[in-house]
Structure formats: C-alpha cells, structure tokens
Write an enzyme that holds these catalytic residues in place. Structure first.
Site, PDB file in Angstrom:
ATOM      1  N   CYS A   1       0.826  -1.200   0.000  1.00  0.00           N
ATOM      2  CA  CYS A   1       0.000   0.000   0.000  1.00  0.00           C
ATOM      3  C   CYS A   1       0.867   1.260   0.000  1.00  0.00           C
ATOM      4  CB  CYS A   1      -0.996  -0.045   1.159  1.00  0.00           C
ATOM      5  SG  CYS A   1      -2.428   1.001   0.840  1.00  0.00           S
TER       6      CYS A   1
ATOM      7  N   HIS B   1      -3.587  -4.876   0.316  1.00  0.00           N
ATOM      8  CA  HIS B   1      -2.893  -5.473   1.468  1.00  0.00           C
ATOM      9  C   HIS B   1      -2.958  -6.993   1.384  1.00  0.00           C
ATOM     10  CE1 HIS B   1      -2.313  -1.800   3.917  1.00  0.00           C
ATOM     11  NE2 HIS B   1      -3.387  -1.385   3.262  1.00  0.00           N
TER      12      HIS B   1
ATOM     13  N   GLU C   1      -1.410  -9.109   2.925  1.00  0.00           N
ATOM     14  CA  GLU C   1      -1.236  -9.759   4.240  1.00  0.00           C
ATOM     15  C   GLU C   1      -2.558 -10.218   4.848  1.00  0.00           C
ATOM     16  OE1 GLU C   1      -0.590  -6.561   3.552  1.00  0.00           O
ATOM     17  OE2 GLU C   1      -1.094  -5.211   5.201  1.00  0.00           O
TER      18      GLU C   1
END
Ligand code: GLN
Length: 550
Positions: A393, A524, A526
């Site tokens: 990001c 993102h 993750e």
C-alpha cells in the site's frame, strides 16, 4: 452432525489484558471445527468507536480489513487465520455500533413508542447480532470474545447480554474465562488469588464460568488447580493449564492435550465427530515449522507505528508478520524480523548501508508525512542495491514516488497526502475520495475491502499468482496518478496489476531481469495469508530473499 440448536461460547478475560483471549477464542474455534462442527466467531470491542478504522495503530494495533470492507480489530485476523474462513461485518461489534443501531431504530419508531432504555434494549441488540452471525454462517457453534477484562465498566452491557442469553437458553450458552496467574519474582510461586477475585466479579454479573483457562508463565500444578476449582466453583478437570508458549500455533495443540474439545462438547451437550486426523496432522506439521528452520531469513520492516513509551510494539503490523512467517515456514526458514524506524533513514548515510545485512525489506502500509523521506531513501537503496523489496500500500506508493524522482528525474515528485503543492503528484487522491476529505467524513470511507485486479501477462504477479485476476483487500484514499503512468512505464516500471477498467494501478514491479524482487501492491495481501495457504506474493518475496528465484 445432525442439526442441533446453535451453541454460543462466550470467552471473557480476567485479571489483566493481553494474555491471549483472542488466540484462545481462535484456538477453541479450531479444535471444535476439527471435531466436525461448523464454527464462526465474533469479536466485541467495548469502545465507542464504530469501528477500528479511526484509531491510531499505536493506540489500537492493526486495523484488520474484512472482504466486505469492515475495519476491525486484529483478533478478527486471528479468527480468519485459525479457522480458515472469511468473516463479515456481522462478526464484529463495538459499543458505538450497537448504540448507533439502537438510536437509528428509535428514530424510525421501531420501538413503537416505548421508552428505549440501556437495559434491556442495548443487550437485546447485542443478542440479535450474535444470533444473526450464527444464522449467516449456518454455524453449530458461535465463539464470542468479549473484549476488555472482567471488572471494568466498559464491557458490562455485553456481559449483561450474555447473561440474558444464558437465562433464556441455558443449554445453548457456555462461558470460558481466560485468566492470569502471576508468579511475582520475589515470591516465586504462582498466585491464584487474582483469578479468584476475577471469577467473583464475573459471578457478580450473574455469570459462572464453565471452563477456566489458567494462563501463566508456567503450567498450573495440581495443588493450584484444586484451589482454583474449590474457590471458583469450577470442577478441577475443567481448569485448563495454559502456560506461555513460543508460538501461538501450539496453543490449539496444547488445548487438545488437555482434551478441551471433549470438555466443551460435553458442556454444550453436542454430539461431535472424532478428531479429523488429516486436518490435525496438517496443523501440527505447520506448527512444527515455528520451531524448526535452522536457517533464517532476515527481514527489515520499515515503519513508524511501533513506539510505545519505552517499549517496541509490533502489533500494528500483525498480519504482515504472520504472512511473512507462513511464507518463510513454507521455505523451511525461520524469519528474523527487525523493526527499523523510517525516521532514522532520513539522513541516509550509515543507516542505509546497514540495510545490506538484510535479505529483504518490507515497507508496510502507513499514513501521513512522518517518516516518508526515510522510506523513500530505503526504497532507493533497495532498488539500486538489488535487495528484495516488498511494498504494501503506502510501500507501493513510495516505490512509485522514488522511481519518479530518481529515474524520471521529477525531483519534487510526491503524494498529495504529503505535499499537496507538488507539481508532480505521482500519487494523487482518488476521485471518489475528494468530497469525503473536503467534508471530513473519515470513518469507514476509504476504498475498503475486496476489489478485483487483472494481472498483466508475463509479469511476476501473473507468474506467482498463477492466475489472470485476483481479489485482494484494500484500505486507501490515494492512488497512482494516471497522468504519469505512461511515463513511468516507458522508463521500465511495470504495472502488472490493474483494476478491471484499467484505470487504477494495483501492482507495480520491476522485471526479474532488472531486480531480484522489487514489487509493491496498492492492496494489502497480508490480510489473505493463512497458515495452511501462505500468500503467493509473500512466498515469492521470501524466495527472492533467500536467493531462490528461478
Ligand atoms: N496513506 C495511503 C493512502 O491512503 C496508503 C494507505 C495504506 O498504506 N493503507 O492511500
């Protein structure tokens, strides 16, 4: 199992916060799922904020974004990762959210002229949400974590809701209390008294725990187990020892050593299957990796949300850490993550040169101007010295700014977020965000949640995802300015992921012929990394970091 009534397990905390209520709730979910039960989970945060999105990460920790865009607590990430499921906004509630709904209903005359009162109307709304989450997931079991600690004012109405549920459907509601047994240094023995008090306080709310999870530095001995049993009114075999562990992924395994799923099924009165040996072996095998891996992979994480007084807290980046772990474990490596403050790189010099000792560098998400020049120096150093770099990001936006400044020679290139008067705003505010920012409408208004990205043929992204398009979670207001895309591409930066209409740059990368791994995502990744299915981009980054590029 044949369809029985949905069961509700409330997880509450005693004595102190931060002893692993979230991991306990997640682990309970996992061990029950392993017994063939369909499980969903709910996090209750007692603060007034409607969601976690408006809080500073140093205050609150990570903001975990769900696929539907809800900005929630990091425990929601733990549930998704342990249970391997996707949750939605019905699985998350705060005091603010509950009150907002009740007030909205009152304004709509939904209470039909009645006086709307804190009790019972607030707990009733809580109960309705809990039940709805169970229905949406068609769950056999709903695990509900009540945030905070017993005895504080903030979570009382949620305990009241739990008590009311127990009153109306006693067979369907059970309580697990996660408590802490300190071992004061000078005293040298584990003390049960704070837990006894915490259980009494819980009793004062009309609730009796069915299971007591005894957290502590060490295991609970038989003598203290019996003492807790006697004074807390919990049978000794339902007092479960939960000593500190090196890896949170061992916790479900430890619970099963204590036969916790049997005990819970017994308490709930549900018929469950024998443990799923194959799934369990998969988890065990994954958990084992946390202890194996003689070889390491050293990752530098460049951020700013980890200063907490005299302490360093990495909570703000929890999902990133876990995502790195899963991918490193999949390569039989132990990740060593170093927390480096972006501000320390502002002057360049030796601080930058020290980056040479890392196998890879991550610049995670972020907001505002503090530390940005330091991050840009780090990106330049990683690009020029061919150190694998992964930007998440803000970390991707930094890549684009650095490239514009140093390759396109646009010296004042910047993001509007940092320098609105720059002539070269290579990162600009998204059109959809302009009104929002002008009117200060900050809560829940970023570009949030899952959006599709189409991957460019022959790129690293397409190669590692093994797919033409992906769905990833977002949380941002700014984007790559389309005016500069042509120029950036002409000078070698590849936008390998774009929104389906081609207007929004989702992934930027340099080809492998130029750099071992220099890639950033506007989203993102993750948030989608799971223990048993590591995220392909993180794995590609780790592979590059350990020199395993094809
Ligand atoms: N501050 C940037 C934006 O709003 C990046 C956000 C982030 O890193 N999550 O676009």
């Amino acid at each position: 199992m044949s369809k029985q009534e949905t069961k509700y397990i409330f997880v509450v905390g005693g004595v102190i916060s931060g002893v692993g209520k979230g991991i306990t709730a997640s682990s309970i979910g996992l061990i029950l799922k392993n017994r063939g039960l369909k499980v969903t989970a709910i996090k209750i945060d007692p603060y007034i904020n409607v969601d976690a999105g408006t809080m500073n990460p140093t205050e609150h920790g990570e903001v975990f974004v769900l696929s539907d865009g809800d900005e929630t607590d990091q425990d929601m990430g733990n549930y998704e990762r342990f249970l391997g499921i996707d949750l939605t906004r019905i699985n998350y509630m705060t005091t603010g959210r509950v009150y907002q709904k009740v007030i909205e209903r009152e304004r709509n005359l939904d209470y039909k002229g009645k006086c709307v009162e804190v009790v019972p109307h607030i707990p009733m709304e809580v109960i309705e949400r809990i039940k709805q989450a169970g229905v949406v997931a068609a769950a056999d079991v709903v695990v509900i974590e009540i945030g905070g600690t017993i005895g504080e004012y903030q979570n009382m109405l949620f305990l009241e809701a739990a008590r009311m549920m127990k009153l109306t459907t006693p067979k369907d509601v059970s309580f697990v209390m996660v408590s802490y047994l300190p071992t004061p240094g000078k005293v040298g023995e584990m003390k049960t008294k704070p837990t006894q008090h915490a259980v009494r306080a819980l009793n004062g709310s009309g609730i009796q725990p069915d299971i007591l999870i005894a957290r502590g530095e060490t295991s609970l001995d038989e003598k203290r187990k019996e003492k807790l049993s006697l004074f807390c009114n919990v049978p000794a075999d339902r007092v479960v020892s939960a000593p500190d562990v090196d890896s949170i992924y061992d916790i479900p395994l430890n619970f099963e050593k204590e036969k916790l799923s049997d005990k819970l099924c017994d308490i709930m009165g549900v018929v469950c299957q024998a443990p799923d040996a194959k799934a369990w072996a998969g988890w065990k095998n994954f958990a084992k990796h946390a202890h194996n891996g003689k070889e390491t992979v050293k990752i530098a994480m460049i951020g700013k949300y980890f200063e907490s007084g005299e302490f360093v807290l990495s909570d703000a980046y929890l999902s990133v850490i876990e995502a790195i772990k899963y991918s490193a474990y999949s390569q039989n490596r132990k990740p060593i993550i170093s927390w480096l403050n972006a501000v320390d790189f502002e002057k360049g010099g030796q601080a930058l040169k020290n980056l040479k000792k890392y196998d890879g560098i991550v610049v995670p998400g972020g907001f505002g101007s503090r530390g940005v020049e330091g991050k840009l120096n780090v990106v330049k150093y990683a690009r020029e010295n061919k150190i694998p770099y992964f930007g998440l990001c803000y970390g991707m936006q930094m890549m684009v700014i650095e490239y514009a400044r140093n390759v396109l020679r646009l010296k004042d290139a910047n993001t509007k977020e940092v320098n609105p008067s720059s002539k070269n705003k290579v990162i600009d505010v998204m059109a959809s965000q302009k009104d929002i920012l002008e009117n200060n409408l900050y809560g829940g208004t970023m570009r949030l949640g899952a959006y599709k990205a189409v991957l460019g043929k022959g790129t690293i992204a397409a190669d590692v995802y093994r797919s033409k398009e992906v769905l990833e979670r977002h949380r941002h207001r700014y984007e790559v300015n389309s005016v500069f895309v042509g120029e950036l591409e002409a000078k070698g930066l590849v936008f390998s992921g774009k929104s389906p209409d081609g207007t929004l740059m989702e992934i930027a990368e340099l080809p492998r012929s130029v750099h071992p791994f220099f890639l950033g995502t506007q989203f993102h990744p993750e948030f989608l990394a799971r223990p048993l299915s590591p995220h392909p981009l993180f794995t590609a980054f780790i592979k590059a970091a350990i020199g395993k590029n094809k």
